[in-house]
Scaffold this motif. Structure first.
Motif, PDB file in Angstrom:
ATOM      1  N   ARG A 199      -3.532   1.673   6.606  1.00 44.66           N
ATOM      2  CA  ARG A 199      -3.228   0.826   5.458  1.00 44.66           C
ATOM      3  C   ARG A 199      -4.414  -0.082   5.122  1.00 44.66           C
ATOM      4  N   LYS A 233      -1.201   1.046  10.756  1.00 47.73           N
ATOM      5  CA  LYS A 233      -1.688  -0.259  10.318  1.00 47.73           C
ATOM      6  C   LYS A 233      -3.180  -0.181   9.978  1.00 47.73           C
ATOM      7  N   HIS A 240      -5.587  10.904   6.196  1.00 46.81           N
ATOM      8  CA  HIS A 240      -5.058  10.741   4.838  1.00 46.81           C
ATOM      9  C   HIS A 240      -5.746  11.802   3.975  1.00 46.81           C
ATOM     10  N   ILE A 271       1.720   4.780   0.664  1.00 45.84           N
ATOM     11  CA  ILE A 271       1.286   5.926   1.456  1.00 45.84           C
ATOM     12  C   ILE A 271       2.422   6.944   1.477  1.00 45.84           C
ATOM     13  N   ILE A 315       0.868  -1.175   0.000  1.00 47.01           N
ATOM     14  CA  ILE A 315       0.000   0.000   0.000  1.00 47.01           C
ATOM     15  C   ILE A 315       0.905   1.224   0.000  1.00 47.01           C
ATOM     16  N   TYR A 353      -6.647   0.094   1.704  1.00 54.90           N
ATOM     17  CA  TYR A 353      -6.781  -1.100   0.852  1.00 54.90           C
ATOM     18  C   TYR A 353      -8.250  -1.345   0.528  1.00 54.90           C
TER      19      TYR A 353
END
Length: 377
Positions: A288, A285, A261, A230, A228, A292
């Motif tokens: 992410r 975590k 984000h 980022i 992923i 996803y």
């Protein structure tokens, strides 16, 4: 009585036969041999992106082969009891018990065979938010949180709280927790959406019936084998003092972390650890996993595939109702599956709804139940 048992055994035997044909043990052994050969290459272990998926596949196949062997063993036991019963031995009660156990095991296996998605085997991150309605919906959100925590406990899974915010008078303003266990996400993937509660309010002195809403969002806990991207400049990180339940460290340091984000507007936060570093690690975590799932959902919308019914998550898209008054029932509006013992459902018994959703997903969105939504109006 023996004739009745033989008649009752027919659909169970047919289901077991279909399951074993679907599993195809010889094919699984062949696939396992290929995986073992690849894993025997010592250079593979220096590349986690290649080795970790192979390890997961090996574990999955080993489990399926063990399940197939267990099915064969249980069928052999039932057949042996039938032979004894035909010879006049008083084993009918033992036979019935073994049949019931085989039926439950086969149904559980059927559910697991429906979990074939790329992320189904991963852990689940669950977030619960109350809807409009103040104390009523906050109390309902806490009931939902408890339902999933009880489900995890019954499955032998581990549950860890990431973020918890108390309600003003009762219940919660939000909660995010990780459920760790094989296929946790696959089993809970159909829980995303709005859940409705109908009951006589314990907070209403006039004892009137109230309808409350709460939303649930479930995402897979993405491991390092799934990339992923980022970018640091797309993140805004805020720290603040933890609130709610906790020890002496609560409200003494700015250990809680909130990460936004910016391109997607996705916000995650964690305040359950003592150190800011650990809270940030957990929050990343969670981010992410949310990103996803966000990208997967965009792909589904673009291709217009009805892979599941998680695409429209808002308070007009309730997926399930839990009615405590004037009658008692839990009903899924997508699958049409209902269950009369709503107290058992709220205590974590989600098997009928999980299985119904997975069957609907496999059938391309066709519901498996037959109940009428009008019953819940």
């Amino acid at each position: 009585m023996l004739n009745d048992l033989e008649f009752a055994y027919t659909p169970v035997r047919d289901k077991v036969r279909d399951l074993r044909e679907y599993l195809d043990a010889p094919k699984l052994r062949s696939e396992l041999a290929v995986i073992e050969q690849k894993l025997s290459d010592p250079t593979l272990w220096s590349n986690p992106e290649l080795s970790q998926p192979l390890m997961r596949d090996r574990k999955r196949i080993d489990t399926l082969l063990a399940d197939d062997a267990e099915l064969a063993r249980r069928v052999g036991d039932v057949d042996a009891y039938f032979d004894l019963a035909r010879e006049g031995e008083p084993v009918e009660e033992d036979l019935k018990r073994e049949m019931d156990a085989l039926s439950k095991f086969a149904e559980s296996m059927e559910t697991r065979t429906l979990l074939s998605g790329e992320t189904d085997q991963l852990n689940a991150i669950v977030t619960v938010h109350p809807g409009a309605g103040g104390t009523e919906s906050q109390d309902w959100a806490e009931m939902l949180m408890r339902m999933y925590l009880r489900w995890a406990e019954q499955q032998g899974f581990k549950a860890e709280m990431n973020d918890y915010q108390d309600g003003e008078e009762a219940g919660i303003k939000s909660a995010t927790f990780t459920i760790t266990g094989d296929y946790a996400f696959g089993q809970l993937s159909g829980e995303t959406g709005v859940h409705r509660l109908v009951r006589i309010s314990p907070f209403d002195q006039a004892k009137r019936r109230h309808t409350s809403f709460a939303s649930v969002f479930v995402s897979p806990e993405i491991d390092d084998s799934i990339q992923i991207d980022i970018k640091p400049d797309e993140l805004r990180t805020d720290t603040y003092r933890s609130g709610g339940k906790g020890g002496q460290h609560v409200n003494t340091t700015d250990s809680a972390v909130r990460i936004t984000h910016i391109p997607t507007g996705i916000v995650v936060q964690c305040q359950n650890e003592r150190s800011q570093h650990k809270n940030r690690e957990k929050a990343m975590k969670m981010l992410r996993s949310r990103l996803y799932e966000y990208e997967l959902e965009k792909k589904r919308q673009e291709t217009k595939k009805l892979e599941d019914s998680k695409l429209d998550i808002n308070f007009g898209s309730q997926i399930r109702s839990y009615v405590l008054q004037p009658y008692r029932i839990a009903k899924d509006h997508r699958t049409k599956v209902d269950f009369g013992d709503v107290d058992r459902v709220l205590d974590g018994y989600l098997d009928p709804f999980i299985r119904g959703y997975l069957l609907m997903r496999r059938n391309g969105g066709v519901p498996v139940g037959t109940a009428d939504d009008d019953d819940l109006e």
